[in-house]
Design an enzyme around this catalytic site. Structure first.
Site, mmCIF file in Angstrom:
data_model
loop_
_atom_site.group_PDB
_atom_site.id
_atom_site.type_symbol
_atom_site.label_atom_id
_atom_site.label_comp_id
_atom_site.label_asym_id
_atom_site.label_seq_id
_atom_site.Cartn_x
_atom_site.Cartn_y
_atom_site.Cartn_z
ATOM 1 C CE LYS A 26 37.068 -9.632 55.232
ATOM 2 N NZ LYS A 26 38.137 -8.793 55.821
ATOM 3 C CB THR A 85 34.928 -6.448 57.465
ATOM 4 O OG1 THR A 85 36.351 -6.373 57.613
ATOM 5 C CG2 THR A 85 34.357 -5.047 57.332
ATOM 6 C CG HIS A 91 26.818 -6.338 16.163
ATOM 7 N ND1 HIS A 91 25.483 -6.278 15.851
ATOM 8 C CD2 HIS A 91 27.067 -5.256 16.953
ATOM 9 C CE1 HIS A 91 24.939 -5.212 16.406
ATOM 10 N NE2 HIS A 91 25.879 -4.573 17.080
#
Length: 296
Positions: A15, A60, A256
């Site tokens: 899960k 689950t 950058h």
């Protein structure tokens, strides 16, 4: 073609994204830990895959409820300890479970501070970085605990350069001895022992080491000739400081900042007005571990 022509190489299920907040009261002082948990179980048989037999499957939904239940009965002292508690529960409760893998992230709440005093029950989200852990344990084996942080964006506006690099016909990058250095740090490390280990202290030590090697002393900083060198110093010092730290990996993309041309407005720009450019970004990775000599 028969089923004998195929073999299963790996199975697991669980899960994901189970969120829970645990409140602990000490009089009028409240403590909170909010986490998001992924659980994953590997069973001793594969009959659920091969024959559709669910007799060994721990649903689950049960795994989700286990997170809630253990948050109540065990509390959440640290994400690492809670991961250990979950592994112990699944292995001791279900003999058909061969392996448990837990991944967890902590929501970064901190106390509100009013005129220098910490509030007893009010908190503010402080997403400086996200603390996470991974705990894996096989039946009859010791737990393997890894910890880490991610999403820690840092910037310094000088004391960084990049010169002397290899060139070919496609190279246009100019050498620069003074530049911005911005990155979003991902770091993960594995412990070789839990004996005498303070999870909170170890995590803070690694985080502080990362910031110290990036920034340097507050009055003058420290020069970085490359992202790679900064990473190397960080990992060697973190491993040296924590005896239980076995190996460490860092990923630091080079975000950058480019100087905007203001000459068209008749203005001079001495690297004061900059253009953030997140993409494309250089991506630098370093993984290190203790040598066999260092273990002796």
């Amino acid at each position: 073609m028969s089923n004998a022509d195929f073999v299963t190489e790996g199975t697991a299920y669980g899960k994901n994204n189970v969120r829970v907040l645990r409140l602990r009261r000490e009089g009028n002082v409240h403590h909170v830990k909010e986490v998001e948990v992924n659980t994953e179980l590997t069973l001793s048989s594969k009959k659920d895959y091969i024959r559709g037999d669910n007799g060994d499957v721990v649903p689950t939904d049960t795994q989700k409820n286990t997170v809630y239940g253990l948050a109540k009965t065990k509390g959440i002292a640290t994400v690492e300890q809670f991961g250990l508690d979950l592994c112990t529960h699944f292995l001791s409760t279900h003999p058909q479970v061969n392996k448990v893998n837990i991944y967890m992230e902590e929501t970064p709440w901190r106390r509100c501070n009013h005129t220098g005093r910490e509030h007893v029950h009010a908190f503010i989200l402080s997403p400086e970085c996200v603390r996470f852990c991974q705990v894996t344990q096989e039946r009859y084996g010791s737990p393997v605990v890894s910890a880490g942080l991610k999403g820690m964006k840092v910037l310094k506006t000088t004391n960084s350069g990049f010169v002397g690099f290899a060139r070919d016909k496609f190279t246009t990058l100019p050498e620069v001895s003074d530049r911005f250095f911005c990155t979003t740090v991902y770091a993960k490390w594995r412990y070789n022992s839990l004996l005498g280990l303070d999870f909170d202290k170890a995590w803070e030590t690694v985080k502080t080491t990362i910031l110290d090697e990036f920034a340097g002393p507050p009055d003058k900083g420290v020069y970085s000739p490359s992202v790679q060198y900064t990473m190397y110093l960080t990992e060697t010092k973190a491993i040296a400081k924590i005896p239980q730290l076995e190996e460490m990996e860092m990923i630091m993309p080079n975000s950058h900042y480019f100087t905007i041309d203001l000459s068209k407005f008749g203005m001079e720009n001495k690297d004061e007005v900059m253009l953030p450019a997140e993409k494309p970004a250089g991506n630098i990775r370093l993984a290190m571990k203790r040598s066999n000599k260092a273990k002796l």
